[in-house]
Design a protein around this motif. Structure first.
Motif, PDB file in Angstrom:
ATOM      1  N   GLY A 292       0.772  -1.226   0.000  1.00 47.64           N
ATOM      2  CA  GLY A 292       0.000   0.000   0.000  1.00 47.64           C
ATOM      3  C   GLY A 292       0.801   1.272   0.000  1.00 47.64           C
ATOM      4  N   SER A 293       2.101   1.205  -0.277  1.00 57.19           N
ATOM      5  CA  SER A 293       2.942   2.400  -0.297  1.00 57.19           C
ATOM      6  C   SER A 293       3.087   2.923  -1.719  1.00 57.19           C
ATOM      7  CB  SER A 293       4.323   2.085   0.285  1.00 57.19           C
ATOM      8  OG  SER A 293       4.239   1.707   1.641  1.00 57.19           O
ATOM      9  N   ALA A 294       3.557   4.169  -1.832  1.00 64.61           N
ATOM     10  CA  ALA A 294       3.830   4.746  -3.139  1.00 64.61           C
ATOM     11  C   ALA A 294       5.067   4.092  -3.745  1.00 64.61           C
ATOM     12  CB  ALA A 294       4.039   6.259  -3.004  1.00 64.61           C
ATOM     13  N   PRO A 295       5.223   4.116  -5.073  1.00 64.18           N
ATOM     14  CA  PRO A 295       6.383   3.469  -5.700  1.00 64.18           C
ATOM     15  C   PRO A 295       7.720   3.979  -5.196  1.00 64.18           C
ATOM     16  CG  PRO A 295       4.715   3.979  -7.346  1.00 64.18           C
ATOM     17  CD  PRO A 295       4.251   4.603  -6.070  1.00 64.18           C
ATOM     18  N   ASN A 296       7.846   5.296  -4.909  1.00 59.77           N
ATOM     19  CA  ASN A 296       9.141   5.807  -4.439  1.00 59.77           C
ATOM     20  C   ASN A 296       9.401   5.505  -2.971  1.00 59.77           C
ATOM     21  OD1 ASN A 296       7.324   7.547  -3.330  1.00 59.77           O
ATOM     22  ND2 ASN A 296       8.237   9.433  -4.132  1.00 59.77           N
ATOM     23  N   LEU A 732      -4.796  -9.264   1.431  1.00 61.32           N
ATOM     24  CA  LEU A 732      -5.969  -8.445   1.764  1.00 61.32           C
ATOM     25  C   LEU A 732      -5.450  -7.215   2.488  1.00 61.32           C
ATOM     26  CD1 LEU A 732      -9.090  -8.073   2.066  1.00 61.32           C
ATOM     27  CD2 LEU A 732      -8.872  -9.280   4.256  1.00 61.32           C
ATOM     28  N   SER A 733      -5.724  -6.012   1.968  1.00 58.07           N
ATOM     29  CA  SER A 733      -5.140  -4.824   2.592  1.00 58.07           C
ATOM     30  C   SER A 733      -6.010  -3.599   2.359  1.00 58.07           C
ATOM     31  CB  SER A 733      -3.738  -4.567   2.041  1.00 58.07           C
ATOM     32  OG  SER A 733      -3.782  -4.194   0.681  1.00 58.07           O
ATOM     33  N   ARG A 734      -5.695  -2.558   3.118  1.00 56.89           N
ATOM     34  CA  ARG A 734      -6.357  -1.261   2.979  1.00 56.89           C
ATOM     35  C   ARG A 734      -5.331  -0.182   3.281  1.00 56.89           C
ATOM     36  NH1 ARG A 734     -11.604   0.678   3.036  1.00 56.89           N
ATOM     37  NH2 ARG A 734     -11.922   2.783   3.877  1.00 56.89           N
ATOM     38  N   SER A 735      -5.254   0.823   2.398  1.00 56.65           N
ATOM     39  CA  SER A 735      -4.305   1.918   2.549  1.00 56.65           C
ATOM     40  C   SER A 735      -5.064   3.233   2.475  1.00 56.65           C
ATOM     41  CB  SER A 735      -3.233   1.863   1.454  1.00 56.65           C
ATOM     42  OG  SER A 735      -2.315   2.926   1.575  1.00 56.65           O
ATOM     43  N   ALA A 736      -4.933   4.060   3.508  1.00 59.42           N
ATOM     44  CA  ALA A 736      -5.688   5.316   3.583  1.00 59.42           C
ATOM     45  C   ALA A 736      -4.769   6.452   4.038  1.00 59.42           C
ATOM     46  CB  ALA A 736      -6.879   5.181   4.526  1.00 59.42           C
ATOM     47  N   LEU A 745     -10.118  10.608   6.362  1.00 56.97           N
ATOM     48  CA  LEU A 745      -9.237   9.636   5.717  1.00 56.97           C
ATOM     49  C   LEU A 745      -9.849   9.199   4.391  1.00 56.97           C
ATOM     50  CD1 LEU A 745      -8.144   7.396   8.708  1.00 56.97           C
ATOM     51  CD2 LEU A 745      -6.592   8.594   7.174  1.00 56.97           C
ATOM     52  N   GLN A 746      -9.011   9.116   3.360  1.00 62.76           N
ATOM     53  CA  GLN A 746      -9.460   8.666   2.053  1.00 62.76           C
ATOM     54  C   GLN A 746      -8.540   7.564   1.553  1.00 62.76           C
ATOM     55  OE1 GLN A 746      -9.353  12.420  -0.089  1.00 62.76           O
ATOM     56  NE2 GLN A 746     -11.558  12.678   0.152  1.00 62.76           N
ATOM     57  N   LEU A 747      -9.077   6.676   0.747  1.00 62.40           N
ATOM     58  CA  LEU A 747      -8.254   5.602   0.200  1.00 62.40           C
ATOM     59  C   LEU A 747      -7.104   6.191  -0.604  1.00 62.40           C
ATOM     60  CD1 LEU A 747     -10.878   2.951  -0.992  1.00 62.40           C
ATOM     61  CD2 LEU A 747      -9.426   2.882   1.039  1.00 62.40           C
ATOM     62  N   PHE A 748      -5.921   5.629  -0.397  1.00 63.67           N
ATOM     63  CA  PHE A 748      -4.742   6.054  -1.139  1.00 63.67           C
ATOM     64  C   PHE A 748      -4.838   5.545  -2.569  1.00 63.67           C
ATOM     65  CE2 PHE A 748       0.057   5.660  -1.746  1.00 63.67           C
ATOM     66  CZ  PHE A 748       0.223   7.025  -1.915  1.00 63.67           C
ATOM     67  N   GLN A 749      -4.264   6.283  -3.525  1.00 60.12           N
ATOM     68  CA  GLN A 749      -4.461   5.951  -4.925  1.00 60.12           C
ATOM     69  C   GLN A 749      -3.937   4.574  -5.312  1.00 60.12           C
ATOM     70  OE1 GLN A 749      -1.494   9.203  -6.302  1.00 60.12           O
ATOM     71  NE2 GLN A 749      -1.614   7.779  -8.014  1.00 60.12           N
ATOM     72  N   TYR A 750      -2.988   4.013  -4.519  1.00 59.22           N
ATOM     73  CA  TYR A 750      -2.432   2.699  -4.840  1.00 59.22           C
ATOM     74  C   TYR A 750      -3.065   1.580  -4.014  1.00 59.22           C
ATOM     75  CZ  TYR A 750       1.068   5.460  -7.283  1.00 59.22           C
ATOM     76  OH  TYR A 750       1.687   6.343  -8.135  1.00 59.22           O
ATOM     77  N   ASP A 751      -4.181   1.883  -3.353  1.00 60.16           N
ATOM     78  CA  ASP A 751      -4.869   0.857  -2.574  1.00 60.16           C
ATOM     79  C   ASP A 751      -5.458  -0.203  -3.499  1.00 60.16           C
ATOM     80  OD1 ASP A 751      -6.398  -0.040  -0.002  1.00 60.16           O
ATOM     81  OD2 ASP A 751      -7.949   0.171  -1.539  1.00 60.16           O
ATOM     82  N   GLN A 752      -5.208  -1.472  -3.171  1.00 58.65           N
ATOM     83  CA  GLN A 752      -5.812  -2.608  -3.875  1.00 58.65           C
ATOM     84  C   GLN A 752      -6.251  -3.611  -2.815  1.00 58.65           C
ATOM     85  OE1 GLN A 752      -3.138  -4.087  -6.906  1.00 58.65           O
ATOM     86  NE2 GLN A 752      -3.022  -2.113  -7.946  1.00 58.65           N
ATOM     87  N   THR A 753      -7.557  -3.756  -2.651  1.00 58.51           N
ATOM     88  CA  THR A 753      -8.084  -4.557  -1.540  1.00 58.51           C
ATOM     89  C   THR A 753      -7.693  -6.023  -1.651  1.00 58.51           C
ATOM     90  OG1 THR A 753      -9.970  -3.035  -1.485  1.00 58.51           O
ATOM     91  CG2 THR A 753     -10.162  -5.106  -0.239  1.00 58.51           C
ATOM     92  N   HIS A 754      -7.905  -6.595  -2.817  1.00 61.44           N
ATOM     93  CA  HIS A 754      -7.656  -8.025  -3.010  1.00 61.44           C
ATOM     94  C   HIS A 754      -6.599  -8.217  -4.091  1.00 61.44           C
ATOM     95  CE1 HIS A 754     -11.290  -8.928  -0.676  1.00 61.44           C
ATOM     96  NE2 HIS A 754     -11.916  -8.015  -1.405  1.00 61.44           N
ATOM     97  N   ILE A 755      -5.599  -9.051  -3.789  1.00 57.99           N
ATOM     98  CA  ILE A 755      -4.578  -9.419  -4.770  1.00 57.99           C
ATOM     99  C   ILE A 755      -4.378 -10.932  -4.670  1.00 57.99           C
ATOM    100  CG2 ILE A 755      -2.240  -9.021  -5.617  1.00 57.99           C
ATOM    101  CD1 ILE A 755      -2.212  -6.444  -3.926  1.00 57.99           C
TER     102      ILE A 755
END
Length: 875
Positions: A292-296, A732-736, A745-755
């Motif tokens: 759930g982190s940014a690429p950098n 299973l994750s959540r990034s806000a 709090l808002q979902l971060f742009q790289y949030d992906q709930t299910h992988i």
């Protein structure tokens, strides 16, 4: 008639002292008998047993050597997998005259009963001596006995390969008995031995004794090599990947898995995207998005040196070819104090050593995307030096540009990338290794946009994009004593970023000097101290005329035409020294604790950061099935981006972002091959750099942002055997995030709930291998537009945005197939593969596209079905 006598380096049996069956021997060869170790010698692990040769393969005697009456002994290093198959045979004691090639070809077909630990089959490495001896022709006239028969040899230390001085060698048999002492070069010799069988005993203080039976023949000189093991020292069997990590979670992809995962085009670094905790990047973008982190927020190292990117343009290929990679270690979080200045994850790529069998090897490969060449072998005129070098270039531009022009596409494009690597390596002493190398990568893309977007008419004309980097690097390791080890790395290089769009441009030129040094000292049994420095100095030049870019998590600021550009040109430098100390405690076989801290300074912000960390592992059940509990806690700081502290673009004095990692999990063996790992994690994010508009029409930066990432990762993995490997990974994750206190709090742009990723590859036999991969991922987040508003200054409509990243697009799912076929010849191999991406042609939505006034939208979709066909030859 020729006769071949295969010999295992008999010290293997003596060094293990397991009380098992006699060491490997074939009829006509020597028999090795382990003798009892000294009474005060530490006991070896009762559950460790060496491999045993079951199926021996006769090597053809080289015709030219036979004609010349030559004999030879070839010492091989054999890598044996957990099924008893020889996966690699390397010559470490060459004999020349065709003996080396014949021995390697035969040894690759050996079949062993695998080494075991506590009854579980494990991979191992042994040394094996293959002896080629000419047997006298029975029809030839009998020769007079030669009284000058010689038995000679060399005694080495098994764990290091150094010659052992002063060892006592006793030869007994047929009423004959004598004793000699090895010289400074470990050599010994006995002359005038009558033909027959002899018992040879080798002993030295501090080493396990060895007893061997040797046979000498009339008029023949017999040469042998013995290796003694240190009492309580290492075994000749080397178990791979058994060293406990200094991190809570360390995931390693094995060499075979690197090149055979479907949908990756055989690329090792792309294989990382199939592990738990790694999100799917946006289409055709080579990002690594970890937990759930940014690429950098994730750093990539090559042999310890920090590099700016891991993938070429489009994410089609990584910047280091798979064939040069020894290992890839992936730390998704809670990593040790040796790494810093980042709050996401770590990827550490290790370059393998060149082959040291005295021969030259090469590889050539081509597919629909790129072509590569690689060579390795001894460096001419430099004894003890070996090299490995390679180069690769894409040729997508060769076929894509004409196709786009023929289709009268709105853009004409010519993307191209290349990379290169060259390393030389030597061992100054038996306890040290020096490697020097140069490597680099370059990506260029030029686009002529014929039809600008109606929503942003400025986006027309020429668009250019260029990234490049290179490194000159040296690595040195030295075991100073049995308890002290030094590791050092120094690199110098350059990073280039050049982006242009019409009259707007961004040019960045960075020179980088990077140094890492670590000293590991074993203070006592179960106590090791690691201390090190981690220093980065990066002077740079910048030239820019561009609007302020949005930060990750911020909404689209609107058309380029409505955004005033910022102009800046200058030079500066970034100094980021760091130091760390870490204590590894192993109070018992069950418990391992690693506690450490690091201090980092960022000259551009003027702040020191202290980052304490601790993690541990506890063996709940040591025997099969093994159960391990693990957990950790740590503080991680990441300095602000250079533009955030720049006087023109940012706010000087902004501090570092901070994340506190918590994780706990369990690793469980289900069968000898199947392991399950479950881990929960939580990242508390605070002091995040955020920005708000100021009265000057620009932005003010401050550490006001906060957020969290929470999730769970599950990995069910079937360890690679001679036929199959595979795993199922689910995250299973959540990034806000929030930009400022008081905001929701808002979902971060790289949030992906299910992988979800499920993959496997199976060897069918006769050189055929088939694999498949299925992925299901929650759709990407996008920001909806609630209609448009006309901007008269820009002569274009702008989006009336809804809540940022509040709309999730439909999920991504895709099936990939891969088929490999290999043909093996006497001195080279040929292989071909088909990697079929998106088998059922699912056009997954990647983003929203709007008409000129934002009243209608459609999905921008990903790639269609893509076949990739490649061929490869190697010798």
């Amino acid at each position: 008639m020729p006769r071949r006598r295969p010999r295992l380096l008999v010290a293997l049996a003596a060094s293990l002292s397991l009380g098992a069956a006699p060491a490997l021997a074939q009829p006509g060869g020597p028999v090795a008998r382990p003798t009892d170790p000294p009474a005060d010698a530490p006991k070896k692990p009762a559950g460790l047993l060496p491999p045993v040769l079951k199926d021996f393969v006769d090597a053809p005697y080289p015709e030219e050597a036979k004609k010349q009456g030559k004999e030879g002994n070839v010492v091989l290093q054999l890598d044996i997998d957990a099924d008893g198959n020889v996966t690699q045979a390397t010559v470490i004691g060459p004999a020349g005259s065709g003996f080396d090639e014949a021995a390697v070809a035969a040894a690759r077909r050996f079949k062993f009963s695998p080494a075991t630990r506590d009854g579980r089959a494990i991979a191992s490495r042994i040394n094996y001596r293959y002896a080629f001896t000419l047997k006298a022709d029975p029809t030839a006239p009998a020769a007079e006995p030669d009284k000058s028969t010689i038995l000679s040899g060399v005694v080495d230390i098994g764990s290091t390969g150094e010659h052992l001085t002063g060892a006592r060698v006793k030869i007994e048999g047929g009423g004959f008995s004598t004793e000699v002492t090895t010289s400074a070069s470990g050599a010994w010799q006995v002359r005038d031995l009558p033909p027959g069988k002899y018992t040879v005993s080798v002993a030295a203080a501090g080493y396990l004794p060895l007893t061997v039976e040797e046979e000498v023949e009339a008029g023949r000189a017999t040469e042998v090599l013995y290796r003694l093991s240190v009492v309580g020292g290492e075994h000749e069997v080397t178990v791979r990947g058994e060293r406990p990590p200094r991190e809570v979670t360390k995931r390693t992809i094995e060499r075979r898995e690197m090149s055979r995962i479907p949908g990756t085009n055989g690329d090792a670094l792309r294989a990382l995207q199939n592990l738990p905790g790694v999100a799917r990047p946006p289409g055709l973008i080579g990002f690594l998005i970890v937990r759930g982190s940014a690429p950098n927020d994730t750093q990539v190292f090559i042999d310890g040196s920090l590099v700016p990117i891991a993938y070429h343009f489009g994410g089609l290929s990584s910047v280091v070819p798979t064939e040069m990679i020894e290992r890839i270690d992936f730390y998704p979080g809670n990593f040790s104090s040796q790494y810093g200045r980042v709050m996401g994850g770590i990827i550490d790529v290790g370059i393998r050593s060149p082959k040291k069998d005295g021969r030259y090897h090469g590889l050539a490969q081509a597919d629909l995307i790129d072509a590569r060449l690689m060579a390795e072998g001894p460096v001419p005129l430099l004894k003890g030096w070996h090299f490995i070098a390679g180069a690769r270039r894409s040729y997508v531009d060769v076929w894509m540009k004409p196709a786009l022009e023929a289709a009268d596409s709105g853009v004409t494009t010519a993307p191209v990338y290349y990379d290169y690597q060259a390393f030389v390596e030597t061992e100054p002493t038996s306890k040290s290794k020096l490697r020097v190398g140069v490597y680099g990568a370059d990506d260029r893309l030029e686009i002529l946009i014929k039809s600008p977007l109606a929503a942003d008419p400025v986006l027309g004309g020429n668009l250019g994009f260029h990234t490049g980097s290179w490194r000159l690097q040296g690595n040195y390791t030295h075991d100073l004593t049995d308890s002290t080890r030094l590791k050092a790395m120094l690199s110098y290089g350059k990073n280039v970023l050049d982006f242009s769009l019409g009259s707007m441009f961004f040019k960045l030129d960075v020179r980088q000097i990077y140094n890492r040094v670590e000293v590991s000292q074993r203070l006592a049994k179960g106590v090791t101290l690691n201390v090190g420095q981690d220093v980065l100095w990066a002077p740079y030049d910048i030239d820019i005329r561009f609007p302020q870019p949005p930060r990750p998590g911020e909404p689209d600021p609107g058309p380029f035409a409505s955004r005033p550009p910022v102009v800046s040109k200058g030079s500066a430098s970034i100094e980021r020294p760091g130091a760390y100390a870490e204590l590894e405690l192993v109070p018992s076989d069950r418990v391992r604790i690693v506690a450490g801290t690091r201090a980092d300074y960022a000259s551009d912000s003027g702040h020191w950061d202290m980052s304490p960390r601790v993690n541990g592992r506890f063996g709940l059940h040591q025997g099969f099935p093994k159960t391990t509990l693990k957990g950790g806690f740590g503080v991680f700081h990441q300095p602000p981006q250079p533009q955030e502290t720049n006087k023109v673009f940012g706010t000087p004095g902004v501090g570092s972002n901070r994340a506190i990692h918590y994780s706990t999990g369990i690793e469980q063996e289900l069968t000898r091959r199947v392991n399950v790992s479950v881990e929960g994690f939580y990242k508390q994010l605070d002091s995040l750099v955020s920005r708000v508009p100021n009265n000057q029409g620009a932005f003010t930066y401050a550490n006001r942002g906060s957020g969290y990432v929470v999730g769970a990762e599950t990995l069910v993995r079937y360890s690679s055997d001679s036929r199959f490997f595979g795993w199922v990974a689910y995250t299973l994750s959540r990034s806000a995030r929030r930009q400022n206190p008081g905001e929701e709090l808002q979902l971060f742009q790289y949030d992906q709930t299910h992988i979800l990723t499920a993959l496997g590859s199976y060897r069918l036999g006769r050189g055929w291998e088939f694999g498949a991969r299925f992925r299901f991922v929650s759709g990407p987040l996008d920001t909806p537009c609630n209609g448009g508003i006309y901007n008269s200054a820009a002569a274009a409509y702008g989006c009336i945005q809804g809540a940022q990243f509040s709309q999730r697009l439909p999920p991504f799912h895709q099936l990939d197939f891969r088929v490999d076929k290999q043909w093996t010849y006497q001195s080279w191999r040929l292989s071909a593969y088909l990697d079929l991406l998106n088998v059922y042609n699912r056009r997954s939505p990647e983003a929203l596209a709007f008409n000129y006034n934002f009243t209608q939208s459609t999905y921008q979709t990903g790639l269609p079905i893509i076949p990739s066909i490649g061929v490869r030859a190697e010798f």
